[in-house]
Design a protein around this motif. Sequence first.
Motif, PDB file in Angstrom:
ATOM      1  N   TYR A 216       0.983  -1.235   0.092  1.00  0.00           N
ATOM      2  CA  TYR A 216       0.017   0.014  -0.096  1.00  0.00           C
ATOM      3  C   TYR A 216       1.002   1.187   0.007  1.00  0.00           C
ATOM      4  CZ  TYR A 216      -3.470  -3.338   2.054  1.00  0.00           C
ATOM      5  OH  TYR A 216      -4.280  -4.358   2.215  1.00  0.00           O
ATOM      6  N   ARG A 217       2.021   1.194   0.689  1.00  0.00           N
ATOM      7  CA  ARG A 217       2.726   2.402   1.063  1.00  0.00           C
ATOM      8  C   ARG A 217       3.446   2.658  -0.527  1.00  0.00           C
ATOM      9  NH1 ARG A 217       4.330  -0.135   6.294  1.00  0.00           N
ATOM     10  NH2 ARG A 217       3.341   1.040   7.850  1.00  0.00           N
ATOM     11  N   ALA A 218       4.049   1.614  -1.193  1.00  0.00           N
ATOM     12  CA  ALA A 218       4.646   1.796  -2.443  1.00  0.00           C
ATOM     13  C   ALA A 218       3.769   2.295  -3.327  1.00  0.00           C
ATOM     14  CB  ALA A 218       4.998   0.424  -2.940  1.00  0.00           C
ATOM     15  N   ALA A 219       2.403   1.987  -3.177  1.00  0.00           N
ATOM     16  CA  ALA A 219       1.226   2.285  -4.202  1.00  0.00           C
ATOM     17  C   ALA A 219       1.043   3.999  -3.855  1.00  0.00           C
ATOM     18  CB  ALA A 219       0.138   1.578  -4.286  1.00  0.00           C
ATOM     19  N   GLY A 220       1.337   4.189  -2.656  1.00  0.00           N
ATOM     20  CA  GLY A 220       0.983   5.639  -2.005  1.00  0.00           C
ATOM     21  C   GLY A 220      -0.357   5.826  -1.796  1.00  0.00           C
ATOM     22  N   ILE A 221      -0.988   4.923  -1.299  1.00  0.00           N
ATOM     23  CA  ILE A 221      -2.363   4.921  -0.914  1.00  0.00           C
ATOM     24  C   ILE A 221      -2.724   4.493   0.679  1.00  0.00           C
ATOM     25  CG2 ILE A 221      -3.253   3.926  -3.147  1.00  0.00           C
ATOM     26  CD1 ILE A 221      -3.524   1.144  -1.865  1.00  0.00           C
ATOM     27  N   LEU A 222      -1.725   4.306   1.422  1.00  0.00           N
ATOM     28  CA  LEU A 222      -2.078   4.278   2.916  1.00  0.00           C
ATOM     29  C   LEU A 222      -1.623   5.407   3.609  1.00  0.00           C
ATOM     30  CD1 LEU A 222      -2.469   1.978   4.906  1.00  0.00           C
ATOM     31  CD2 LEU A 222      -0.086   1.761   5.361  1.00  0.00           C
ATOM     32  N   ARG A 223      -2.694   5.882   4.328  1.00  0.00           N
ATOM     33  CA  ARG A 223      -2.647   7.065   5.136  1.00  0.00           C
ATOM     34  C   ARG A 223      -2.372   6.657   6.509  1.00  0.00           C
ATOM     35  NH1 ARG A 223      -6.511   8.057   1.338  1.00  0.00           N
ATOM     36  NH2 ARG A 223      -8.194   7.572   2.682  1.00  0.00           N
ATOM     37  N   GLU A 224      -1.330   7.309   7.153  1.00  0.00           N
ATOM     38  CA  GLU A 224      -0.903   6.708   8.599  1.00  0.00           C
ATOM     39  C   GLU A 224      -0.937   8.135   9.614  1.00  0.00           C
ATOM     40  OE1 GLU A 224       2.505   4.041   8.527  1.00  0.00           O
ATOM     41  OE2 GLU A 224       2.729   4.350   6.372  1.00  0.00           O
ATOM     42  N   GLY A 225      -1.629   7.537  10.665  1.00  0.00           N
ATOM     43  CA  GLY A 225      -1.396   8.826  11.745  1.00  0.00           C
ATOM     44  C   GLY A 225      -1.923   7.986  13.038  1.00  0.00           C
ATOM     45  N   SER A 226      -2.563   8.975  13.967  1.00  0.00           N
ATOM     46  CA  SER A 226      -3.115   8.324  15.074  1.00  0.00           C
ATOM     47  C   SER A 226      -4.498   8.826  15.294  1.00  0.00           C
ATOM     48  CB  SER A 226      -2.187   8.811  16.431  1.00  0.00           C
ATOM     49  OG  SER A 226      -2.328  10.183  16.272  1.00  0.00           O
ATOM     50  N   VAL A 227      -5.350   7.991  16.302  1.00  0.00           N
ATOM     51  CA  VAL A 227      -6.705   8.356  16.797  1.00  0.00           C
ATOM     52  C   VAL A 227      -6.514   8.413  18.322  1.00  0.00           C
ATOM     53  CG1 VAL A 227      -8.909   8.082  16.760  1.00  0.00           C
ATOM     54  CG2 VAL A 227      -7.868   7.713  14.663  1.00  0.00           C
ATOM     55  N   GLY A 228      -6.559   9.618  18.962  1.00  0.00           N
ATOM     56  CA  GLY A 228      -6.491   9.404  20.317  1.00  0.00           C
ATOM     57  C   GLY A 228      -4.787   8.938  20.607  1.00  0.00           C
ATOM     58  N   GLN A 229      -4.705   8.069  21.188  1.00  0.00           N
ATOM     59  CA  GLN A 229      -3.345   7.679  21.808  1.00  0.00           C
ATOM     60  C   GLN A 229      -3.047   5.994  20.966  1.00  0.00           C
ATOM     61  OE1 GLN A 229      -3.226   7.424  25.931  1.00  0.00           O
ATOM     62  NE2 GLN A 229      -3.693   9.422  26.318  1.00  0.00           N
ATOM     63  N   ALA A 230      -3.830   5.778  19.824  1.00  0.00           N
ATOM     64  CA  ALA A 230      -3.626   4.735  19.221  1.00  0.00           C
ATOM     65  C   ALA A 230      -3.163   5.012  17.765  1.00  0.00           C
ATOM     66  CB  ALA A 230      -4.946   3.850  18.964  1.00  0.00           C
ATOM     67  N   ARG A 231      -2.268   4.070  17.457  1.00  0.00           N
ATOM     68  CA  ARG A 231      -1.818   4.179  15.896  1.00  0.00           C
ATOM     69  C   ARG A 231      -2.955   3.933  14.904  1.00  0.00           C
ATOM     70  NH1 ARG A 231       2.716   4.713  13.275  1.00  0.00           N
ATOM     71  NH2 ARG A 231       3.281   3.374  11.294  1.00  0.00           N
ATOM     72  N   ALA A 232      -3.020   4.694  13.848  1.00  0.00           N
ATOM     73  CA  ALA A 232      -4.268   4.278  12.942  1.00  0.00           C
ATOM     74  C   ALA A 232      -3.840   4.450  11.593  1.00  0.00           C
ATOM     75  CB  ALA A 232      -5.264   5.386  13.376  1.00  0.00           C
ATOM     76  N   TYR A 233      -4.436   3.622  10.703  1.00  0.00           N
ATOM     77  CA  TYR A 233      -4.299   3.645   9.199  1.00  0.00           C
ATOM     78  C   TYR A 233      -5.873   3.844   8.542  1.00  0.00           C
ATOM     79  CZ  TYR A 233       0.233   1.343   9.779  1.00  0.00           C
ATOM     80  OH  TYR A 233       1.581   0.999  10.155  1.00  0.00           O
ATOM     81  N   CYS A 234      -5.763   4.500   7.294  1.00  0.00           N
ATOM     82  CA  CYS A 234      -6.701   4.592   6.641  1.00  0.00           C
ATOM     83  C   CYS A 234      -6.417   4.447   5.176  1.00  0.00           C
ATOM     84  CB  CYS A 234      -7.275   6.166   6.829  1.00  0.00           C
ATOM     85  SG  CYS A 234      -8.906   6.550   5.751  1.00  0.00           S
TER      86      CYS A 234
END
Length: 290
Positions: A216-234
Amino acid sequence: MDGAYRMTKVSKLTLINDIQALGVKNGDTVLVRAALSKIGTRSRSEILDALIESVGVSGTIVVLGFTKAFKFRNSKSFRDYIFDSKFTKPNVGALSNVVFSHTGAKRSRHPTNSFIALGAKAESIICDHSESSLCYSPIGKLIEADAKMILIGCTEDSPGFTTVHYNQELLGITKRSWFAGMYKCQHRKTDGSVGVFVRNDFGGCSAGFGKFYDDYRAAGILREGSVGQARAYCIDAQSAFKVENEILTKNKKYFLCENPECISCRVGWKFNKTDIFKFLLTKIKRALRL
């Protein structure tokens, strides 16, 4: 505080900002899987409130409503259990139960792999998912609806997106499990009678789905961040599906996990007989050491 660590509680506004920073916007349809204990909310329902406000009245929240199945029809567990879409609680985490308890939630009638939806497109997503459907067929509707998928706090503990299972289904992989047809349960039909459902498509272990993250990262389609104190992907469901489909079409073993003792991945697939021998050899060596 007696030296005990206490997590700082996250406000609903922070949750909304975090969810929107992942790319969720008003009107979106979003499939969510989450480990609520890692987010840092004041209550279990707060993350759902934040999700609802993030997508607005024209948006839709979807969660998995998966439930039990049993190997043996004559077992007490099988006899005592009857799935009823209106009353049987999901067994796939707290968020699914929070959504299930919401007064506006709608649930599909599939006896083992139901989906639960809340919002504008809820009925259209779940309406025809029943005992005669393939387990993951609502994912096709999410793809058509240009839905997003979010993982919150479970990116590593329960990795991957459910589009992988849908790809397994479309490519005929779920029919090639030795466990297909083995699991069953009783379920309440629409006319009130009780029937027996046999699960003939089997998605198996999902611990290896995290392999797709780099793709997904290689295709540039994975958004990474956090929601509250948890790691999150969209990720966009359609984009994820295309990446996974291309990979699994070429290599249907790609999704298998790395655990040498995983029964599902090492023994469960008719196209992976080499690993059955390796699995048995590992077990024999361990037994001899004992």
